[in-house]
Design a protein around this motif. Structure first.
Motif, PDB file in Angstrom:
ATOM      1  N   ILE A  23       1.047  -1.015   0.038  1.00 53.88           N
ATOM      2  CA  ILE A  23       0.057  -0.102  -0.060  1.00 53.88           C
ATOM      3  C   ILE A  23       0.715   1.354   0.005  1.00 53.88           C
ATOM      4  O   ILE A  23       0.288   2.288   0.072  1.00 53.88           O
ATOM      5  N   GLY A  24       2.093   1.268  -0.083  1.00 53.95           N
ATOM      6  CA  GLY A  24       3.153   2.263  -0.079  1.00 53.95           C
ATOM      7  C   GLY A  24       3.234   3.031   0.991  1.00 53.95           C
ATOM      8  O   GLY A  24       3.357   4.229   1.167  1.00 53.95           O
ATOM      9  N   VAL A  25       3.241   2.403   2.195  1.00 56.55           N
ATOM     10  CA  VAL A  25       3.700   3.097   3.407  1.00 56.55           C
ATOM     11  C   VAL A  25       5.029   2.381   4.149  1.00 56.55           C
ATOM     12  O   VAL A  25       5.233   1.233   3.590  1.00 56.55           O
ATOM     13  N   SER A  26       5.360   2.884   5.178  1.00 56.45           N
ATOM     14  CA  SER A  26       6.553   2.052   6.004  1.00 56.45           C
ATOM     15  C   SER A  26       5.621   1.114   6.867  1.00 56.45           C
ATOM     16  O   SER A  26       4.757   0.922   7.187  1.00 56.45           O
ATOM     17  N   ARG A  27       6.658   0.050   7.161  1.00 56.30           N
ATOM     18  CA  ARG A  27       6.263  -0.899   8.199  1.00 56.30           C
ATOM     19  C   ARG A  27       5.823  -0.261   9.820  1.00 56.30           C
ATOM     20  O   ARG A  27       4.999  -0.687  10.258  1.00 56.30           O
ATOM     21  N   GLN A  28       6.569   0.887  10.097  1.00 55.38           N
ATOM     22  CA  GLN A  28       6.267   1.580  10.999  1.00 55.38           C
ATOM     23  C   GLN A  28       4.883   2.239  11.291  1.00 55.38           C
ATOM     24  O   GLN A  28       4.071   2.306  12.109  1.00 55.38           O
ATOM     25  N   THR A  29       4.578   2.653  10.136  1.00 54.80           N
ATOM     26  CA  THR A  29       3.028   3.207   9.971  1.00 54.80           C
ATOM     27  C   THR A  29       2.117   2.188  10.239  1.00 54.80           C
ATOM     28  O   THR A  29       1.050   2.330  10.944  1.00 54.80           O
ATOM     29  N   ILE A  30       2.393   0.866   9.513  1.00 58.90           N
ATOM     30  CA  ILE A  30       1.219  -0.253   9.816  1.00 58.90           C
ATOM     31  C   ILE A  30       1.405  -0.717  11.481  1.00 58.90           C
ATOM     32  O   ILE A  30       0.382  -0.721  12.008  1.00 58.90           O
ATOM     33  N   ASN A  31       2.581  -0.565  12.121  1.00 56.85           N
ATOM     34  CA  ASN A  31       2.665  -1.013  13.191  1.00 56.85           C
ATOM     35  C   ASN A  31       1.920   0.051  14.394  1.00 56.85           C
ATOM     36  O   ASN A  31       1.175  -0.385  15.071  1.00 56.85           O
ATOM     37  N   ALA A  32       2.162   1.294  13.972  1.00 54.59           N
ATOM     38  CA  ALA A  32       1.254   2.460  14.626  1.00 54.59           C
ATOM     39  C   ALA A  32      -0.020   2.380  14.564  1.00 54.59           C
ATOM     40  O   ALA A  32      -0.702   2.538  15.589  1.00 54.59           O
ATOM     41  N   MET A  33      -0.520   1.928  13.280  1.00 54.07           N
ATOM     42  CA  MET A  33      -2.054   1.830  13.196  1.00 54.07           C
ATOM     43  C   MET A  33      -2.405   0.759  14.164  1.00 54.07           C
ATOM     44  O   MET A  33      -3.641   0.788  14.817  1.00 54.07           O
ATOM     45  N   GLU A  34      -1.741  -0.490  14.016  1.00 54.93           N
ATOM     46  CA  GLU A  34      -2.278  -1.773  14.743  1.00 54.93           C
ATOM     47  C   GLU A  34      -2.284  -1.515  16.002  1.00 54.93           C
ATOM     48  O   GLU A  34      -3.016  -2.228  16.931  1.00 54.93           O
ATOM     49  N   ALA A  35      -1.313  -0.718  16.690  1.00 52.16           N
ATOM     50  CA  ALA A  35      -1.184  -0.104  18.002  1.00 52.16           C
ATOM     51  C   ALA A  35      -2.053   0.619  18.609  1.00 52.16           C
ATOM     52  O   ALA A  35      -2.263   1.175  19.530  1.00 52.16           O
ATOM     53  N   GLY A  36      -3.048   1.446  17.475  1.00 51.76           N
ATOM     54  CA  GLY A  36      -3.723   2.441  18.109  1.00 51.76           C
ATOM     55  C   GLY A  36      -3.271   3.853  18.132  1.00 51.76           C
ATOM     56  O   GLY A  36      -3.803   4.654  18.686  1.00 51.76           O
ATOM     57  N   LYS A  37      -2.211   3.998  17.629  1.00 52.41           N
ATOM     58  CA  LYS A  37      -1.386   5.333  17.790  1.00 52.41           C
ATOM     59  C   LYS A  37      -1.455   6.050  16.692  1.00 52.41           C
ATOM     60  O   LYS A  37      -0.926   7.429  16.681  1.00 52.41           O
ATOM     61  N   TYR A  38      -1.839   5.591  15.608  1.00 49.60           N
ATOM     62  CA  TYR A  38      -2.156   6.394  14.427  1.00 49.60           C
ATOM     63  C   TYR A  38      -3.216   6.261  13.700  1.00 49.60           C
ATOM     64  O   TYR A  38      -3.628   5.154  13.347  1.00 49.60           O
ATOM     65  N   VAL A  39      -3.953   7.110  13.349  1.00 49.70           N
ATOM     66  CA  VAL A  39      -5.372   7.145  12.699  1.00 49.70           C
ATOM     67  C   VAL A  39      -5.065   7.552  10.983  1.00 49.70           C
ATOM     68  O   VAL A  39      -4.426   8.317  11.038  1.00 49.70           O
ATOM     69  N   PRO A  40      -5.359   6.545  10.318  1.00 44.62           N
ATOM     70  CA  PRO A  40      -4.946   6.873   8.662  1.00 44.62           C
ATOM     71  C   PRO A  40      -5.714   7.639   8.098  1.00 44.62           C
ATOM     72  O   PRO A  40      -7.069   7.944   8.646  1.00 44.62           O
ATOM     73  N   SER A  41      -5.353   8.349   6.982  1.00 46.74           N
ATOM     74  CA  SER A  41      -6.152   9.147   6.243  1.00 46.74           C
ATOM     75  C   SER A  41      -6.901   8.455   5.700  1.00 46.74           C
ATOM     76  O   SER A  41      -7.055   7.240   5.573  1.00 46.74           O
ATOM     77  N   THR A  42      -7.858   8.879   4.944  1.00 45.20           N
ATOM     78  CA  THR A  42      -9.275   8.459   4.322  1.00 45.20           C
ATOM     79  C   THR A  42      -8.690   7.856   3.119  1.00 45.20           C
ATOM     80  O   THR A  42      -9.019   6.564   2.899  1.00 45.20           O
ATOM     81  N   VAL A  43      -7.631   8.014   2.430  1.00 42.99           N
ATOM     82  CA  VAL A  43      -7.101   7.284   1.288  1.00 42.99           C
ATOM     83  C   VAL A  43      -6.061   6.183   1.651  1.00 42.99           C
ATOM     84  O   VAL A  43      -6.350   4.976   1.145  1.00 42.99           O
ATOM     85  N   LEU A  44      -5.599   6.440   2.780  1.00 48.90           N
ATOM     86  CA  LEU A  44      -4.853   4.863   3.448  1.00 48.90           C
ATOM     87  C   LEU A  44      -5.780   3.953   3.851  1.00 48.90           C
ATOM     88  O   LEU A  44      -5.567   3.025   3.498  1.00 48.90           O
TER      89      LEU A  44
END
Length: 66
Positions: A23-44
Motif C-alpha cells: 500500500i506504499g507506506v512504512s512498516r512503522q506506519t502499519i505498526n502504529a495503526m495496529e497499536a492504535g497510535k495512528y489514525v490513517p487518512s481516508t486514502v490510506l
C-alpha cells in the motif's frame, strides 16, 4: 479508533512489511495503526480496505471517544 489490521494480516499470512509495501507506506506506519497510535487518512484507509477486499467500516471502527 479500533481496527482489525493485525487479524486481517494473520488471515492472509502476511507481515507488516508485506502490507506496507503493497500500500506504499512504512512498516512503522502499519505498526502504529495496529497499536492504535495512528489514525490513517481516508486514502490510506481505502487502500487497506481494498487490499483486503473489505469495506473500510469492516476494518476500522469508531469508538465513543473518537
Amino acid at each position: 479508533m479500533k481496527n482489525t489490521i493485525k487479524i486481517e494480516r494473520a488471515l492472509k499470512s502476511i507481515t507488516q512489511e508485506d502490507l506496507a509495501k503493497a500500500i506504499g507506506v512504512s512498516r512503522q506506519t502499519i505498526n502504529a495503526m495496529e497499536a492504535g497510535k495512528y489514525v490513517p487518512s481516508t486514502v490510506l484507509a481505502l487502500k487497506i480496505a481494498k487490499y483486503f477486499t473489505k469495506k473500510v467500516e469492516d476494518i476500522f471502527v469508531l469508538e465513543d471517544e473518537d
